[in-house]
Design a protein around this motif. Structure first.
Motif, PDB file in Angstrom:
ATOM      1  N   PRO A 173     -47.187 100.424  27.780  1.00 59.16           N
ATOM      2  CA  PRO A 173     -48.225 100.307  28.830  1.00 59.16           C
ATOM      3  C   PRO A 173     -48.807 101.656  29.232  1.00 59.16           C
ATOM      4  O   PRO A 173     -50.031 101.790  29.387  1.00 59.16           O
ATOM      5  N   CYS A 201     -47.703 102.274  37.623  1.00 63.03           N
ATOM      6  CA  CYS A 201     -46.546 102.402  36.723  1.00 63.03           C
ATOM      7  C   CYS A 201     -45.596 103.476  37.238  1.00 63.03           C
ATOM      8  O   CYS A 201     -44.378 103.309  37.235  1.00 63.03           O
TER       9      CYS A 201
ATOM     10  N   SER B 132     -48.187  91.420  21.359  1.00 68.55           N
ATOM     11  CA  SER B 132     -47.120  91.253  22.346  1.00 68.55           C
ATOM     12  C   SER B 132     -45.841  90.763  21.696  1.00 68.55           C
ATOM     13  O   SER B 132     -44.744  91.210  22.030  1.00 68.55           O
ATOM     14  N   ASN B 170     -40.182  94.854  32.257  1.00 71.90           N
ATOM     15  CA  ASN B 170     -41.326  95.450  31.580  1.00 71.90           C
ATOM     16  C   ASN B 170     -42.201  94.439  30.865  1.00 71.90           C
ATOM     17  O   ASN B 170     -43.376  94.703  30.639  1.00 71.90           O
ATOM     18  N   ILE B 173     -45.497  93.627  32.395  1.00 70.63           N
ATOM     19  CA  ILE B 173     -46.389  94.792  32.384  1.00 70.63           C
ATOM     20  C   ILE B 173     -46.927  95.025  30.973  1.00 70.63           C
ATOM     21  O   ILE B 173     -48.118  95.282  30.784  1.00 70.63           O
ATOM     22  N   ILE B 174     -46.042  94.882  29.992  1.00 71.26           N
ATOM     23  CA  ILE B 174     -46.477  95.065  28.606  1.00 71.26           C
ATOM     24  C   ILE B 174     -47.529  94.008  28.247  1.00 71.26           C
ATOM     25  O   ILE B 174     -48.577  94.326  27.675  1.00 71.26           O
ATOM     26  N   SER B 177     -50.781  94.832  29.882  1.00 76.59           N
ATOM     27  CA  SER B 177     -51.456  96.003  29.312  1.00 76.59           C
ATOM     28  C   SER B 177     -52.054  95.678  27.952  1.00 76.59           C
ATOM     29  O   SER B 177     -53.167  96.102  27.631  1.00 76.59           O
TER      30      SER B 177
END
Lengths: 222, 247, 190
Positions: A173, A201, B132, B170, B173-174, B177
């Motif tokens: 990210p 973040c 992903s 995470n 969030i990954i 993003s």
């Protein structure tokens, strides 16, 4: 309580200052990796400018990764870490100081040098500022997340490679938002969203990572 | 309060015998559901007017992709329970789920690229979902690699639990993003999962396949937990009294 | 599994010798007492409370010297010691560090880097912490190893003084070093 934070920070900064070659090696690594891409791909200025954000960000990522084992490994080997762990001071605060020292000594020099590399890649002045700014905001997150991996791989077999496998997916990210900011600035778009996300973040990892690192250290010291 | 002592089932010995009874049941359920699901998917479901026959891979791809995420969350959940309450069995559950999760992730990637070849004309596209899935595979690999590199099983369990929890935090969030990156770079592309105007039979086929995957995952994870229990408790008296061990 | 069925209580002024073969678990026992290692079963109590729950009060009263010195080669003797004290007790006056080094006969090395010292000298730098510590519980792993006869005597004297001041000491050793303390306990790990 903050006294212990500054005591640990001062000690680690002093140690790094007395071994400047180690930080310099990381900086050299960054410069070398970043200069491999024009040789491997294409030195045409237009092409270079196109992949500059990604290449520079990935180079910083790798340089940061390379220096990560140093955060805890030396203290682990010589017994300083066990003295830190039995101290009555909060471990997460000590750990935060160690990560901060690592960022200041290993990563900040690279961030400061990045505009120079950006110039070699033909970024304009606005792009250079956005590059340095995104790195300044993004790399502390890398150090915090990397600290978790560095703590978990202490005493594990295959330390360095294992550390990369653990940490690199977590870096994605930050890479996307950071490199994306530079790309957006090149396209003449605003970078505020990217910077906000990088900041989010950082805040998240700042709150959670020290706790996770402390827990990880307690586990590996058993 | 019911008075059932739930922790009784958390003792490896009790669990070992209980799970031994459940594995064949779940295994057969998985088998028959898979047969039924594949039959619906390949013979009953109508041909898609846009994508032709190639779309039928979604009957494997979509359940696999779902399972890959569900199993990661389940793995992180058990790892966290093991870390907080120091229950041996929970950590074993987490360890047993990891290979199955990685398998489903790989399956989702492979079937995704099979679908991509006739549809996009290339084996791989940096589509948000596929990317992903790829990152999810990396997370599974990290968990398995960390566990394998620490010799002491208890320490390995606890260290791997930390990375599983960090990974689970995470994952959203990954995903966000990657989604964000994808919309910036490519605009909307056809997603594997969103076959427009899905017929009811397609939905049923996918549902049956998903249930089959669940049954399979639980059966395989239980089987693996039994292996781990035997390995770790090999010095315990009850293990040596098992008739499988004695013969 | 290293050892089972182990129980003892220490009161102010008590000295406990832990003896046993190599690999019997002497160091592991000290690490359990220091709170670095969690025992598979059982507990360590300090003032009647488990040290895992009330870690801070216990660790404030604790000094643990393992077989590792925990010194940084690139820091001077004084810097190493002052950091060690800051970790446990906050700040420290430079005179106290000089006095402690005086006690272990290392005063000329105050500003030397530890990297330039011999093994025996490093050990003595670590032991100088015993003169800086206000901790009540000392856990010492093989404190007499790598020391010359004169240093052994100095160390024995310091431990005795600590016990007379109402401190407690647990030390592992493979050769018996007699300390003329009033209350001496022995624990042999098989």
């Amino acid at each position: 309580m903050m006294a212990i934070f500054f005591a640990v920070l001062q000690r680690d900064l002093r140690l790094a200052w007395r071994k400047p070659a180690e930080a310099a090696t990381g900086v050299m690594f960054f410069i070398i990796v970043a200069s491999l891409f024009p040789l491997a791909v294409n030195p045409d200025p237009v092409v270079l400018r196109g992949f500059a954000p990604g290449v520079l960000w990935v180079s910083v990522l790798l340089a940061c990764l390379l220096s990560l084992p140093r955060v805890f490994a030396l203290d682990y080997v010589d017994g300083a870490l066990e003295q830190i762990m039995i101290a009555p001071q909060p471990l997460s605060l000590i750990v935060l100081a160690k990560v901060a020292a690592h960022w200041l000594t290993a990563t900040l020099p690279i961030v400061l040098l990045s505009p120079l590399l950006g110039m070699l890649y033909g970024l304009d002045s606005h792009g250079l500022i956005v590059l340095a700014g995104s790195l300044l905001l993004g790399t502390p997150t890398l150090s915090l997340l990397g600290g978790i991996g560095a703590a978990l791989t202490l005493g594990a077999r295959g330390g360095g490679v294992l550390l990369s496998v653990l940490v690199l997916p977590l870096y994605i990210p930050v890479l996307i938002f950071g490199a994306g900011a530079v790309v957006a600035s090149q396209a003449g778009l605003g970078v505020q969203a990217h910077f906000s996300l990088l900041g989010a973040c950082f805040l998240l990892s700042f709150v959670l990572a020290p706790w996770a690192i402390a827990a990880a250290l307690k586990i590996v010291m058993e | 309060m019911t008075g059932i002592n739930w922790f009784k089932y958390a003792a490896p010995q009790t669990f070992f015998h209980l799970s031994g009874k459940w594995i064949p049941v779940l295994g057969w359920i998985a088998f028959f559901l898979a047969i039924a699901g594949l039959y619906i998917g390949f013979f009953i479901a109508p041909t898609d007017f846009q994508q032709g026959e190639a779309y039928r891979i979604i009957f494997i791809h979509v359940p696999a992709a779902w399972m890959s995420m569900v199993i990661y969350l389940a793995m992180a959940f058990w790892a966290a329970i093991g870390l907080v309450f120091n229950t041996r069995l929970s950590a074993m559950m987490a360890l047993a789920l990891a290979p199955t999760g990685a398998l489903f992730t790989a399956l989702a990637l492979i079937t995704g690229s099979f679908w991509g070849k006739p549809t996009w004309g290339t084996w791989w596209v940096w589509d948000a979902r596929l990317t992903s899935e790829l990152i999810l595979l990396f997370l599974y690999v990290g968990f398995i690699a960390l566990h394998a590199s620490i010799d002491n099983p208890q320490r390995a369990d606890r260290a791997a639990a930390i990375i599983a929890i960090v990974g689970a935090l995470n994952v959203p969030i990954i995903y966000f993003s990657v989604q964000w990156w994808n919309t910036l770079h490519q605009g909307a592309s056809i997603n594997v999962a969103s076959a427009p105007k899905m017929a009811v039979t397609m939905l049923i086929g996918m549902l049956v396949m998903t249930l089959a995957s669940w049954a399979y995952s639980v059966a395989v994870a239980l089987f693996r937990v039994r292996c781990i229990i035997l390995e770790r408790e090999r010095h315990a008296a009850w293990v040596n009294d098992l008739k499988e061990v004695k013969s | 599994m290293l050892f089972t069925d182990l129980a003892f209580t220490l009161s102010p002024g008590d000295l406990l010798y832990v003896t046993g073969e190599n690999g019997a678990g002497k160091s592991s026992l000290l690490r359990i007492l220091a709170g670095l290692l969690t025992p598979e079963d059982g507990e360590v109590l300090w003032d009647g409370a488990d040290i895992r729950g009330h870690g801070v009060q216990y660790r404030q009263s604790l000094l643990f010297l393992s077989h590792l010195n925990g010194l940084k080669d690139d820091l001077s003797v004084a810097e190493n010691l002052s950091f060690a004290v800051r970790l446990t007790e906050g700040s420290v006056q430079p005179e106290r560090i000089a006095q402690a080094l005086n006690a272990v006969n290392l005063q000329p090395y105050l500003n030397e880097r530890v990297g330039g010292l011999s093994q025996g000298q490093r050990r003595r730098v670590t032991l100088a912490r015993l003169w800086l510590s206000r901790a009540r519980v000392w856990l010492l792993d093989e404190p007499f190893v790598a020391l010359d006869a004169a240093s052994v005597e100095i160390l024995k004297g310091r431990i005795l003084q600590h016990l007379q001041d109402g401190g407690m000491t647990v030390l592992t050793t493979h050769q018996e070093v007699a300390i003329p303390a009033e209350r001496v306990h022995r624990l042999k790990i098989a």
